[in-house]
Design an enzyme around this catalytic site. Structure first.
Site, PDB file in Angstrom:
ATOM      1  N   TYR A 143       0.852  -1.180   0.000  1.00 30.27           N
ATOM      2  CA  TYR A 143       0.000   0.000   0.000  1.00 30.27           C
ATOM      3  C   TYR A 143       0.898   1.244   0.000  1.00 30.27           C
ATOM      4  CZ  TYR A 143      -4.282   2.548   0.262  1.00 30.27           C
ATOM      5  OH  TYR A 143      -5.310   3.387  -0.054  1.00 30.27           O
ATOM      6  N   ARG A 149      -9.066  10.700  -8.291  1.00 26.16           N
ATOM      7  CA  ARG A 149      -8.188  11.404  -7.350  1.00 26.16           C
ATOM      8  C   ARG A 149      -7.389  10.369  -6.562  1.00 26.16           C
ATOM      9  NH1 ARG A 149      -7.048  12.642  -2.498  1.00 26.16           N
ATOM     10  NH2 ARG A 149      -8.563  11.105  -1.781  1.00 26.16           N
ATOM     11  N   LYS A 207      -6.113  -1.960  -0.813  1.00 30.47           N
ATOM     12  CA  LYS A 207      -6.973  -1.833   0.372  1.00 30.47           C
ATOM     13  C   LYS A 207      -7.489  -3.192   0.820  1.00 30.47           C
ATOM     14  CE  LYS A 207      -7.525   2.683   1.261  1.00 30.47           C
ATOM     15  NZ  LYS A 207      -7.418   3.340   2.558  1.00 30.47           N
ATOM     16  N   GLU A 254     -13.436   4.940  -2.553  1.00 33.65           N
ATOM     17  CA  GLU A 254     -12.022   5.251  -2.413  1.00 33.65           C
ATOM     18  C   GLU A 254     -11.551   6.135  -3.565  1.00 33.65           C
ATOM     19  OE1 GLU A 254      -8.704   5.184  -0.157  1.00 33.65           O
ATOM     20  OE2 GLU A 254     -10.461   3.972   0.313  1.00 33.65           O
ATOM     21  N   ASP A 255     -10.943   7.260  -3.222  1.00 36.53           N
ATOM     22  CA  ASP A 255     -10.263   8.127  -4.187  1.00 36.53           C
ATOM     23  C   ASP A 255     -11.166   8.656  -5.298  1.00 36.53           C
ATOM     24  OD1 ASP A 255      -8.066   7.870  -2.656  1.00 36.53           O
ATOM     25  OD2 ASP A 255      -6.880   6.716  -4.060  1.00 36.53           O
ATOM     26  N   ASP A 310     -13.452   6.137   2.801  1.00 38.53           N
ATOM     27  CA  ASP A 310     -12.257   6.082   3.652  1.00 38.53           C
ATOM     28  C   ASP A 310     -11.471   7.383   3.607  1.00 38.53           C
ATOM     29  OD1 ASP A 310     -10.459   4.617   5.397  1.00 38.53           O
ATOM     30  OD2 ASP A 310      -9.060   4.634   3.716  1.00 38.53           O
ATOM     31  N   ASP A 311     -11.454   8.058   2.467  1.00 40.84           N
ATOM     32  CA  ASP A 311     -10.706   9.318   2.366  1.00 40.84           C
ATOM     33  C   ASP A 311     -11.293  10.381   3.284  1.00 40.84           C
ATOM     34  OD1 ASP A 311      -9.008   8.413   0.152  1.00 40.84           O
ATOM     35  OD2 ASP A 311     -10.874   8.421  -0.980  1.00 40.84           O
ATOM     36  N   ASN A 342      -0.361  11.874   1.430  1.00 42.45           N
ATOM     37  CA  ASN A 342       0.336  10.764   0.775  1.00 42.45           C
ATOM     38  C   ASN A 342       0.423  11.042  -0.723  1.00 42.45           C
ATOM     39  OD1 ASN A 342       0.849   8.799   2.871  1.00 42.45           O
ATOM     40  ND2 ASN A 342      -1.356   8.529   3.014  1.00 42.45           N
TER      41      ASN A 342
END
Length: 578
Positions: free
Chosen positions: A120, A173, A191, A263-264, A286-287, A428
Site C-alpha cells: 500500500y 483522485r 486496500k 475510495e479516491d 475512507d478518504d 500521501n
C-alpha cells in the site's frame, strides 16, 4: 464469515463443487491435484507433504523437498531482499498473491511494518502510475460506462457469490496523484489485501472494483499501453445514473449488508455520493471518514501528553478537501461530546484552501457548502504563514497534498506560539507530505508532537531519538469493516468513526507516547483491528444496528471465529486411504 445457509444448501453446494470437509478445511474432490497445485486458494507449493502429493496425483510435479510454511516465508523474504526497487517488490508480492494466497498473507503478516508500505502507501502510488505497464493478472472487476444498463449482469460474472466487502474507485483522485483513470485499480486491490492481512476478512469475500468512466489525463489517453477507456470522463446525469445503477446492482447481487467502501473519488463527487447513499446502503468513504478517524485518534493520543481536551485547542488545517473536511467534522463531533455547542466548536476549527483562510465574506469566493460549514467571521487572510500568526493554532494539520508546505518559517512560528505544538503532515505519498519528520523535529527544536500519513524513519535531535507515528488509515478501516460485517450492520453512522478513534487512542501506551509515537506499533495492528471491531460490534448491538442474531455473549471470540485462517487447510480427508 459465511452466510447462514441451511445445512442442506451447504451440502448441495459442496456436492456440486466436489468439496469434502468443512469451513477452511474443504477438500476438492472433483478437481485434479494439478488444478489444486495451480489454484491460489488451495496451493501449498512445496508445503504439500509427500503423502498429499501421492494422494492428490501430483507426485513428481514438485521437487523432492517439503518445506514448512515458516521456511516458505523466509524464502519469499529472501527473494524480496534481492530486489532493489520497491515497485519490483510490489510486483513480486502481487504475483505471489496469485500463486499462493495463504503464503502471500503469511509473508505480509511476518513483518507488517515492512510489508505494508510495499503493498500500500507509498509504493501503491507508483504502482498506480505505472499500472498499465505492470498489469499482468486479472484482479477484481473493471466496470466501464459502456456497461451502463447491464451492470448487474457484469457483476454476475464474478465467480464468488459470498462477497461481503467491495472497495470501489473511479480513479479520479488517486492519493495526491490526480486522475489516473483505470490505473487506479491498484488502490482497491491494495486496500482489500489489508482487509485480509490486518483484519482477517476472507479474500474470497473481498472484491476490488474500478468504475472506468474515462480520464481527463492527456498522457493516459495518448499512452499506447493504457488499459482503460480512451474517452474523457463522463459527468452529470450520465455519471450519476451509472453510479446509482452500480450501487443497486451490488445490493441485488451480494445483499443489503455488503459493505461498499468508496475510495479516491474527486472531492465534489465523494461528499455528494456519501451524503446520497450513507443512510440507505452499508457504505463509507475512507478518504473522508477513515482519514478523519485515524487523525482524531492521533489528536486524542497527543492530548494525553499535553493533558488537555480537544475543546481546549485551536486547530488550523491546510486543505479543505475530503480528508481535511472529514477530520474537521469528526473533531466537531468530538468537541460537542466534550460539552461545546456546535458554534463554539466551529470557532476552534480554521481552514486554509488555495485561496486563503475560509471566511464567510472573503472576496475570492470559492466556498462550497462543505467549506461554508467551517467559514469564520474574520477579515481575509491570504497565506498559511499569516494564518498561523493571526489564528495562533495549537494544532496544525496538513491534508492538501502540498509537499513542503510546512516550511521552516511555519514550523518555527508554531514553536514560538506553543511550548508543545502538534504537527500532522498527513498527505500521501511521501513526496506530498507537508514536511518530513526530521524537519518537524528540527525546526521546533524537538518540542513538537508529530504524525504523518506516510512512514518516516526515526529522527535523532539533541541526543533524543523520536519514533514518528504514522497516521495510516490502515489502523481504522480494516477494523471498522470487520466490526460492521460481524454485526451485520446495514448502514454506518458517523458515530462509528468516533468510536473507532477513541478505541485506537486508548490502545496507545505510555511507552509509545514517550518515544514520540501517537499510534501503537504497526506490528500490533491486527490486535488493534480486533479491538476496534469489538467496540463497534458492542456499539451496533447497543444502538439497534446489528442484524446478526442471536447477539454473541463473547463478542471478541465471535469476531475471531469469523476471521481468515492463515494456516494451510487439509488437502486430503483424514480418513482417505490409497
Amino acid at each position: 464469515m459465511s452466510k447462514p445457509d441451511s445445512k442442506l444448501d451447504k451440502y448441495a453446494q459442496r456436492d456440486r463443487l466436489g468439496l469434502w470437509g468443512t469451513g477452511d478445511n474443504e477438500v476438492v474432490g472433483s478437481l485434479s491435484g494439478f488444478t489444486r497445485l495451480l489454484d491460489k486458494r488451495y496451493s501449498k507449493g512445496l508445503a504439500f507433504t509427500h503423502e498429499e502429493r501421492q494422494q492428490l496425483g501430483i507426485h513428481g510435479m514438485l521437487p523432492y523437498v517439503v518445506r514448512e510454511p515458516s521456511e516458505q516465508v523466509e524464502h519469499c523474504r529472501a527473494l524480496l531482499a534481492r530486489l532493489e526497487q520497491d515497485l519490483d517488490k510490489y510486483m513480486y508480492l502481487i504475483s505471489l498473491s496469485e500463486r499462493n494466497e495463504r503464503l502471500f498473507y503469511n509473508v505480509l503478516s511476518s513483518d507488517i511494518a515492512s510489508m505494508m508500505p510495499l503493498v500500500y502507501t507509498p509504493t501503491v502510488g507508483l504502482a498506480c502510475q505505472r499500472y498499465s505497464l505492470i498489469h499482468q493478472n486479472a484482479k477484481g472487476m473493471f466496470i466501464s460506462i459502456k456497461d451502463k444498463g447491464h451492470i448487474y449482469d457484469v457483476l454476475k460474472n464474478w465467480p464468488e457469490t459470498d462477497v461481503r466487502a467491495i472497495v470501489v474507485t473511479d480513479g479520479e483522485r488517486i492519493l495526491g496523484l490526480g486522475d489516473l483513470g483505470a490505473n487506479g485499480m491498484g488502490i482497491p486491490v491494495g486496500k482489500l489485501s489489508l482487509y485480509t492481512a490486518l483484519a482477517g476478512i476472507k479474500p474470497s469475500q473481498c472484491l476490488p472494483i474500478t468504475l472506468d468512466v474515462g480520464t481527463n489525463t492527456e498522457s493516459l489517453l495518448e499512452d499506447p499501453l493504457y488499459i482503460g477507456l480512451r474517452e474523457r470522463r463522463a459527468t452529470g446525469d450520465l455519471y450519476d445514473e451509472f453510479i446509482d445503477e452500480f450501487m443497486h446492482a451490488c445490493v441485488r447481487r451480494f445483499g443489503q449488508n455488503c459493505l461498499i467502501q468508496f475510495e479516491d473519488f474527486a472531492n465534489a463527487n465523494a461528499f455528494r455520493l456519501l451524503s446520497k447513499y450513507r443512510d440507505s446502503f452499508c457504505t463509507f468513504n475512507d478518504d473522508i471518514q477513515g482519514t478523519a478517524s485515524v487523525a482524531v485518534a492521533g489528536l486524542l493520543a497527543s492530548l494525553k501528553i499535553k493533558k488537555t481536551q480537544l475543546k481546549d485547542n485551536t486547530l488550523l488545517f491546510l486543505g479543505a478537501g475530503e480528508a481535511a473536511l472529514g477530520i474537521a467534522n469528526l473533531c466537531l463531533m468530538a468537541m460537542k461530546v466534550e460539552g461545546l455547542t456546535e458554534e463554539e466548536a466551529k470557532a476552534r476549527i480554521w481552514m486554509v484552501d488555495s485561496r486563503g483562510v475560509i471566511t464567510r465574506d472573503r472576496p475570492k469566493g470559492g466556498l462550497t457548502e462543505h467549506k461554508l460549514h467551517f467559514a469564520q467571521l474574520h477579515e481575509p487572510i491570504d497565506t498559511l504563514a499569516e494564518a498561523v500568526r493571526k489564528v495562533r493554532p495549537n494544532v496544525l494539520i496538513g491534508a492538501a497534498a502540498q509537499g513542503g508546505a510546512f516550511n521552516q518559517e511555519i514550523l518555527e512560528l508554531m514553536a514560538d506560539i506553543n511550548e508543545t505544538p502538534i504537527i500532522f503532515a498527513l498527505s500521501n505519498p511521501t513526496s506530498k507530505a507537508e514536511c518530513t519528520a526530521e524537519e518537524a523535529y528540527t525546526y521546533t527544536k524537538g518540542r513538537c508532537i508529530f504524525a504523518s500519513g506516510s512512514p518516516f524513519a526515526p529522527v535523532t535531535y539533541n541526543n533524543k531519538k523520536f519514533y514518528p507515528g504514522q497516521g495510516n488509515n490502515s489502523y481504522i478501516f480494516p477494523g471498522v469493516a470487520l466490526g460492521v460485517l460481524c454485526a451485520g450492520m446495514l448502514n454506518i453512522p458517523e458515530q462509528v468513526f468516533l468510536v473507532a478513534a477513541e478505541r485506537l487512542a486508548e490502545l496507545v501506551s505510555k511507552d509509545d507516547l514517550a518515544k514520540g509515537s501517537l499510534y501503537p506499533p504497526l506490528s500490533s495492528i491486527v490486535s488493534c483491528s480486533m479491538a476496534i471491531a469489538e467496540r463497534i460490534v458492542e456499539y451496533a448491538y447497543k444502538n439497534g444496528l446489528a442484524t446478526v442474531r442471536p447477539e454473541p455473549v463473547n463478542k471478541l471470540a465471535f469476531i475471531k471465529a469469523q476471521m481468515y485462517d492463515l494456516d494451510y487447510p487439509r488437502s486430503v480427508p483424514a480418513t482417505y486411504k490409497m
